[in-house]
Design an enzyme around this catalytic site. Structure first.
Site, PDB file in Angstrom:
ATOM      1  N   ASP A   1      -3.337  -2.741  41.484  1.00  0.00           N
ATOM      2  CA  ASP A   1      -2.855  -4.112  41.665  1.00  0.00           C
ATOM      3  C   ASP A   1      -2.114  -4.639  40.449  1.00  0.00           C
ATOM      4  OD1 ASP A   1      -5.002  -6.452  40.300  1.00  0.00           O
ATOM      5  OD2 ASP A   1      -5.481  -4.322  40.222  1.00  0.00           O
TER       6      ASP A   1
ATOM      7  N   ASP B   1      -7.200   2.187  41.072  1.00  0.00           N
ATOM      8  CA  ASP B   1      -7.660   1.268  40.041  1.00  0.00           C
ATOM      9  C   ASP B   1      -8.987   0.686  40.522  1.00  0.00           C
ATOM     10  OD1 ASP B   1      -7.558  -0.482  37.755  1.00  0.00           O
ATOM     11  OD2 ASP B   1      -6.906  -2.072  39.112  1.00  0.00           O
ATOM     12  N   CYS B   2      -9.692  -0.008  39.644  1.00  0.00           N
ATOM     13  CA  CYS B   2     -10.979  -0.594  40.019  1.00  0.00           C
ATOM     14  C   CYS B   2     -10.869  -2.113  40.184  1.00  0.00           C
ATOM     15  CB  CYS B   2     -12.032  -0.238  38.968  1.00  0.00           C
ATOM     16  SG  CYS B   2     -13.710  -0.746  39.401  1.00  0.00           S
ATOM     17  N   ASP B   3     -10.729  -2.839  39.075  1.00  0.00           N
ATOM     18  CA  ASP B   3     -10.706  -4.300  39.108  1.00  0.00           C
ATOM     19  C   ASP B   3      -9.482  -4.818  39.853  1.00  0.00           C
ATOM     20  OD1 ASP B   3     -13.030  -4.742  37.335  1.00  0.00           O
ATOM     21  OD2 ASP B   3     -11.755  -3.785  35.844  1.00  0.00           O
TER      22      ASP B   3
END
Length: 226
Positions: free
Chosen positions: A174, A12-14
């Site tokens: 997350d 994931d990124c954010d």
């Protein structure tokens, strides 16, 4: 026996690699408040983190009763929110602790980013933080694919593109929507929770609290699989 090149890592990124969630929480709260919903930044961080804008809108409509929000009004609120967010990301966004160390150690395993956010937001995150050197154009966006977590479709496409089967794919996310997508895809799924350690982890997922521990966890998972 599977080799390193048979595996893939789907990040994931954010909130997983870049520390953008507090910025997004502020701006998304402003957007939904403008549409008439009671919404504060903590609502995003603790209830809706990682969830697509329209999905949050639908859940708010169900929770608070249908408000007279047109499709055009919702699209305008999201577009304005995105503009504000991108401006703040250029100056106020940093890396999650341990991101570069983990990526340096795992660079030989095929890897990509799969985000529920728009593609231009993911690309800006890579540019501002310097993480683009690790991922190149291996960036997947729910907006581009019209497929958002918790639907596993984005993860399955990413793994296929990288030449990996689900059982040789590791998801690091997350947000619960991403964890659920990884499990639904039949992939090894790590629930990364440095800022929300008390958040329940769905059955079948592993917990990860520090990205510096990721290389060791990945090595163990790879060793346990044929």
């Amino acid at each position: 026996m599977a080799t390193t090149s048979d595996w893939c890592l789907i990040f994931d990124c954010d909130g997983t690699l870049v520390d953008s969630e507090p910025l997004l929480a502020d701006e998304i709260a402003t957007a939904f408040t403008s549409l008439g919903f009671p919404f504060v930044p903590d609502d995003y961080l603790h209830v809706y983190r990682g969830t697509a804008f329209l999905s949050i809108l639908n859940q708010l409509q169900a929770r608070h009763g249908p408000l007279p929000v047109t499709t055009e009004q919702a699209a305008k609120a999201e577009a304005e929110m995105r503009v504000r967010l991108l401006k703040r990301m250029e100056t106020d966004m940093g890396l999650i602790d341990g991101a570069e160390e983990a990526l340096d150690a795992l660079v030989d395993i095929p890897h990509c980013i799969a985000s529920n956010g728009p593609g231009n937001k993911v690309r800006l995150s890579m540019q501002v933080t310097g993480l683009g050197r690790y991922f190149g154009d291996r960036l997947y966006s729910g907006y581009d694919l019209k497929c958002w977590k918790p639907d596993p479709g984005m993860f399955l496409k990413a793994a296929k593109d990288l030449g990996s089967r689900p059982e040789h794919s590791i998801v690091i996310d997350d947000a619960l929507v991403g964890v659920k997508a990884g499990l639904a895809a039949g992939m090894h799924t790590l629930h990364f929770k440095p800022h929300h350690p008390d958040e329940p982890t769905p059955e079948g997922a592993l917990e990860l609290y520090d990205l510096r521990d990721l290389p060791q966890v990945v090595a163990r998972l790879m060793a346990e699989m044929p």
